[in-house]
Design an enzyme around this catalytic site. Sequence first.
Site, PDB file in Angstrom:
ATOM      1  N   LYS A   1     -38.392  -5.511   0.228  1.00 22.03           N
ATOM      2  CA  LYS A   1     -37.200  -5.611   1.062  1.00 22.03           C
ATOM      3  C   LYS A   1     -36.948  -7.078   1.423  1.00 22.03           C
ATOM      4  O   LYS A   1     -37.812  -7.916   1.240  1.00 22.03           O
ATOM      5  CB  LYS A   1     -37.377  -4.784   2.343  1.00 22.03           C
ATOM      6  CG  LYS A   1     -37.218  -3.293   2.086  1.00 22.03           C
ATOM      7  CD  LYS A   1     -37.215  -2.479   3.372  1.00 22.03           C
ATOM      8  CE  LYS A   1     -36.249  -2.939   4.418  1.00 22.03           C
ATOM      9  NZ  LYS A   1     -34.849  -3.069   3.960  1.00 22.03           N
TER      10      LYS A   1
ATOM     11  N   GLY B   1     -31.410  -9.191   1.808  1.00 26.19           N
ATOM     12  CA  GLY B   1     -30.394  -9.651   2.761  1.00 26.19           C
ATOM     13  C   GLY B   1     -30.975 -10.549   3.836  1.00 26.19           C
ATOM     14  O   GLY B   1     -30.266 -10.922   4.782  1.00 26.19           O
TER      15      GLY B   1
ATOM     16  N   GLU C   1     -36.396  -5.920  10.084  1.00 33.30           N
ATOM     17  CA  GLU C   1     -36.498  -4.606   9.422  1.00 33.30           C
ATOM     18  C   GLU C   1     -37.908  -4.047   9.529  1.00 33.30           C
ATOM     19  O   GLU C   1     -38.092  -2.841   9.747  1.00 33.30           O
ATOM     20  CB  GLU C   1     -36.094  -4.736   7.950  1.00 33.30           C
ATOM     21  CG  GLU C   1     -34.605  -4.979   7.781  1.00 33.30           C
ATOM     22  CD  GLU C   1     -34.186  -5.276   6.346  1.00 33.30           C
ATOM     23  OE1 GLU C   1     -33.013  -5.047   6.034  1.00 33.30           O
ATOM     24  OE2 GLU C   1     -35.014  -5.746   5.556  1.00 33.30           O
TER      25      GLU C   1
HETATM   26  C1  5RP Z   1     -31.949  -6.580   3.620  1.00 29.21           C
HETATM   27  C2  5RP Z   1     -32.612  -5.534   2.806  1.00 29.21           C
HETATM   28  C3  5RP Z   1     -31.716  -4.523   2.169  1.00 29.21           C
HETATM   29  O1  5RP Z   1     -32.078  -3.273   2.644  1.00 29.21           O
HETATM   30  C4  5RP Z   1     -31.864  -4.602   0.692  1.00 29.21           C
HETATM   31  O2  5RP Z   1     -31.563  -5.935   0.279  1.00 29.21           O
HETATM   32  C5  5RP Z   1     -30.935  -3.621  -0.009  1.00 29.21           C
HETATM   33  O3  5RP Z   1     -29.621  -4.004   0.168  1.00 29.21           O
HETATM   34  P1  5RP Z   1     -28.398  -3.190  -0.447  1.00 29.21           P
HETATM   35  O4  5RP Z   1     -28.366  -1.865   0.247  1.00 29.21           O
HETATM   36  O5  5RP Z   1     -27.209  -4.059  -0.140  1.00 29.21           O
HETATM   37  O6  5RP Z   1     -28.636  -3.046  -1.929  1.00 29.21           O
HETATM   38  O7  5RP Z   1     -33.805  -5.461   2.659  1.00 29.21           O
HETATM   39  O8  5RP Z   1     -32.867  -7.534   4.107  1.00 29.21           O
END
Ligand code: 5RP
Length: 222
Positions: free
Chosen positions: A96, A99, A105
């Site tokens: 993860k 983003g 998280e």
């Molecule tokens: C953010 C994350 C997101 O959950 C991960 O990047 C998935 O993103 P998306 O649902 O846009 O594919 O870990 O830090």
Amino acid sequence: MDPSLQDRQKATVGRYAAKFVEDGMSVGLGTGSTVEWTVLALAERGLSLTCVATSVSTQRLAIENGLDVVTPGEVGRLDVAIDGADEVDPDFNLTKGGGGALAREKIVASMTDRFVVVVDGTKRRPHLGVFPLPVEVLEFGADIVAVRLRDLGASDVTRRLVSSDNGNPILDAAFGRIDDPPGLAVALQAIPGIVEHGIFPGDMVERVVAAQGDDVVELVRG
Ligand code: 5RP
């Protein structure tokens, strides 16, 4: 994958996961384009919820749509938390932090026994590691942490241009195939200067809600 199918899958699984939430619950809200759909579906249902958001962007979306958002300390435990992932392996281990919200998280995921992960069809992998591992670090130690990550096997470590919501740099470490995600997680936790890393061991996860074509499959751990 056809981008329009992937977008459709994100909406489908994101909305689907709202069914794990009932009126009066405390709910962890993840970050990303999949869980945004969960936030919107929860808001549409007009439930009375106490939410903890994992990023500034999720907090803004939740508040704009009428959800109550509090700090982790105000609620203590969460009935359920719902979040996306960048990779999921067959043992429910996750990468993860795509983003950049990995630290918040992980705090939110640790506040519940019901951590529900929502993913489109591109995220299920036989092994973690195709996606470079996000690692949030203290500015003071960023360069030396990059050296330590290479010592642990990363072939490349790049620094993002944008900091996390916590104001810290994020490094992306290209480990390639990760054979032992919980073991790597322990090794990363031992490096001074790492605030948090993006491996979420499978024992944190209750279930994965994954898209398959236009269907949804629920993978329940245990
Ligand atoms: C953010 C994350 C997101 O959950 C991960 O990047 C998935 O993103 P998306 O649902 O846009 O594919 O870990 O830090």
